[in-house]
Design a protein around this motif. Structure first.
Motif, short mmCIF file in Angstrom:
data_model
loop_
_atom_site.label_atom_id
_atom_site.label_comp_id
_atom_site.label_asym_id
_atom_site.label_seq_id
_atom_site.Cartn_x
_atom_site.Cartn_y
_atom_site.Cartn_z
N THR A 81 -1.68 -6.87 1.97
CA THR A 81 -1.30 -5.72 2.78
C THR A 81 -2.52 -5.26 3.57
O THR A 81 -3.66 -5.41 3.12
N THR A 82 -2.28 -4.71 4.74
CA THR A 82 -3.38 -4.22 5.59
C THR A 82 -3.27 -2.72 5.77
O THR A 82 -2.17 -2.17 5.83
N ALA A 121 -1.76 -2.29 10.28
CA ALA A 121 -1.08 -3.51 10.72
C ALA A 121 -1.16 -3.72 12.22
O ALA A 121 -0.78 -4.79 12.71
N THR A 125 -2.60 -8.45 10.61
CA THR A 125 -1.54 -8.69 9.62
C THR A 125 -1.99 -9.86 8.76
O THR A 125 -2.76 -10.72 9.22
#
Length: 467
Positions: free
Chosen positions: A81-82, A85, A89
Motif C-alpha cells: 500500500t502507498t 497513490a 502505486t
C-alpha cells in the motif's frame, strides 16, 4: 390434434353414442399417452437440469480464471500500500519482504513525439509514394505508401500496422496546414523516433522543433525522452520505464514527482477473501448437484417429487471429478493440502466448509501466507487441476453438449410419437363414430319398420271388431 365433434344421444337407438366412442377411444389411447407424457416430463426436466449444470460450470470456470489471473494476482502472500497513490502505486508478490520504503520521484520517464512539415492542402494532401521507415532505438518499422495516397491514408496505415506495437499517428492542423504527428508508448532516453524515406515526412526525434515553427519545420515536439529518476530509502536509481521492480518482490509504477512511503505487509485479508470466493464458487456447483438429484420427501421421509436429474449418474460424476483436485497434495514446501487452511469437505452435502479461525492461525502462527499462491495458482496448482477436470464437460462438443444433443433428439422423437398417436386417435374416432352412427341409423329404420307393422296389425284388429 382435435377429435371430430361426436353426436350426442342417438336419434334411432337412444344411446349416447358420443360418450361410447369417447370412452372406447380414451381406453385405447391411455397407455401410450401416459408413456409419452411421462417421457416428455422426464426429458424436459433433464434438458433443464443439464442446462443448469452447464451454466453453473461455466460460471465456475470464469471464477477460476479470475482467481488465477496473472495480471491481477488474487493469492499473493503480501500486499503493498502507498501513502499517496497519486505518486506511486505498488504490488507485492510472494518474494516480497514486509517493511516500509520511502520512495522519492524526481523525474518521470517520458516518450518521443515528432511532427512533420506542414501540408498546405490539409489531411487529404497527396503524399509521394515509396517506403516510409520509422526507427526507434534498435527497432525499425516500414509502411508502404502507394501512389496517390493522402496524408490521412498514411496515418491510417501506421495505426493499422503498428498501434499494437505502441506507435500511434495523428494529424494536427495549424496555420501552415496539416502535419503528421507520431507518438510512442516506449519511454526512456534513446527512444527517440526518426522517420525517413518520403519527402515531406522526414522527422528527427533527436532535434526539437523550433518554438515558432515554419511550414517546413519538423522534429521533436516538447521535451526529448528521458529516463525516470527516483530513489528508494535514499538509494538513487533510474529506469527507462515508469514501472520499476528494483526492490525484491515489489513492483511500483511512478506517477508523479513527489515523495511517499510504500508499506509491504502480510495479505491475510486479501487471501481470505480470495479463498472464500473459491469456496463459494465450488459450493454453488456442489449445492446445485444436490438440488438437481435429490427428490422431495414427505413427512415420513419418503421420496415424492423427483428432482430434474434424479437417478442420473452424470451430476455425481461431475462432483466426484471436482473432489479429486481437492485432495491432491500441492507443490508447496510447508503448505500442501487445503485442510491446513481450514478448508474441509462436508461429507453429507459435498460442499466445502471454510474455518476462518484455523486460516488465521495458519497465516499468523505457521506463516503459510507466502505459499498460498503456489497451492492455488502455481504449476499444476489447484485452480489448474480443477479446470482440467471440468473441461471435458464444458468444452464445445464435450459431455454436456453430447447429453443435450441426445436429449433434444429424444424430445423430437417424443413429439413425433405424439403426432402419430394423435393421428391414430383421430382415425379411430372417425371409424368408431361412423360405425355407431350407422348402427343408430339401422336401429332407427328397424324401429320405424316395427312401428309400421304394429300399426298395420292394429288397423286390422280394429276392422275385425267393427265387422
Amino acid at each position: 390434434m382435435a377429435s371430430p365433434i361426436l353426436p350426442g344421444t342417438g336419434l334411432g337407438s337412444g344411446l349416447d353414442t358420443g360418450a361410447i366412442v369417447k370412452a372406447l377411444v380414451n381406453a385405447d389411447k391411455a397407455a401410450k399417452q401416459g408413456q409419452i407424457d411421462r417421457g416428455t416430463a422426464t426429458n424436459s426436466a433433464s434438458i433443464s437440469g443439464v442446462g443448469t449444470l452447464k451454466s453453473l460450470l461455466a460460471t465456475f470456470q470464469t471464477a477460476l480464471k479470475d482467481l488465477g489471473s496473472a495480471t491481477s494476482p488474487q493469492f499473493t502472500g503480501f500486499a503493498a500500500t502507498t501513502a499517496n497513490a497519486k505518486v506511486v502505486t505498488a504490488t507485492a508478490n510472494n518474494s516480497a519482504v514486509a517493511g516500509t520504503y520511502t520512495v522519492a520521484v524526481t523525474q518521470l520517464a517520458t516518450s518521443s513525439k515528432v511532427a512533420s512539415a506542414a501540408f498546405a492542402g490539409g489531411a487529404t494532401s497527396p503524399v509521394a509514394s515509396g517506403t516510409l521507415t520509422i526507427n526507434q532505438g534498435s527497432k525499425s518499422y516500414t509502411v508502404n505508401v502507394a501512389a496517390g495516397a493522402t496524408l490521412q491514408q498514411v496515418r491510417d496505415s501506421i495505426n493499422t500496422s503498428y498501434q499494437s506495437s505502441g506507435l500511434s499517428a495523428n494529424i494536427v492542423t495549424d496555420s501552415f496546414g496539416s502535419r503528421l504527428v507520431l507518438g510512442s508508448s516506449t519511454t526512456g532516453a534513446g527512444s527517440e523516433l526518426k522517420v525517413s524515406g518520403i519527402a515531406g515526412l522526414d522527422m528527427d526525434g533527436t532535434v526539437k522543433m523550433a518554438a515558432t515553427p515554419t511550414a517546413t519545420s519538423s522534429g521533436a515536439i516538447g521535451e526529448l525522452p528521458v529516463d525516470a529518476l527516483y530513489s528508494v530509502d535514499g538509494l538513487a536509481m533510474s529506469s527507462p520505464s515508469n514501472t520499476v521492480s528494483n526492490v525484491s518482490g515489489l513492483s511500483m509504477t511512478l506517477l508523479s514527482k513527489d515523495t511517499t512511503t510504500v508499506t509491504v505487509a502480510g495479505n491475510n485479508d486479501g487471501l481470505k477473501a480470495s479463498i472464500q470466493k473459491f469456496v463459494d464458487a465450488y459450493n454453488a456447483v456442489a449445492n446445485a448437484v444436490t438440488s438437481l438429484t435429490k427428490p422431495s420427501l414427505d413427512d415420513d421421509g419418503k421420496p415424492t417429487v423427483p428432482a430434474a436429474l434424479t437417478g442420473d449418474a452424470m451430476p455425481r460424476a461431475i462432483l466426484a471429478a471436482m473432489r479429486g483436485p481437492l485432495t491432491a497434495a500441492g507443490a508447496g514446501d510447508k503448505l500442501t493440502v487445503l485442510s491446513q487452511l481450514g478448508i474441509n469437505t462436508d461429507q453429507k452435502t459435498g460442499a466445502l466448509n471454510f474455518d476462518s479461525a484455523k486460516f488465521t492461525a495458519a497465516m499468523n502462527d505457521k506463516k503459510l501466507g507466502g505459499e498460498v499462491q503456489t497451492l492455488f495458482t502455481g504449476t499444476n496448482g489447484l485452480l489448474e487441476r480443477m479446470n482440467n477436470v471440468i473441461k471435458p464437460y464444458t468444452d464445445t462438443g464435450g459431455i454436456l453438449d453430447t447429453r443435450t444433443s441426445s436429449l433434444n433428439k429424444a424430445k423430437t422423437k417424443l413429439a413425433e410419437d405424439q403426432g402419430a398417436l394423435d393421428r391414430r386417435i383421430e382415425n379411430l374416432t372417425a371409424v368408431l363414430t361412423k360405425k355407431y352412427n350407422d348402427m343408430d341409423t339401422l336401429v332407427g329404420k328397424l324401429k320405424a319398420t316395427a312401428s309400421n307393422i304394429t300399426s298395420m296389425f292394429e288397423a286390422m284388429t280394429a276392422q275385425q271388431k267393427n265387422s
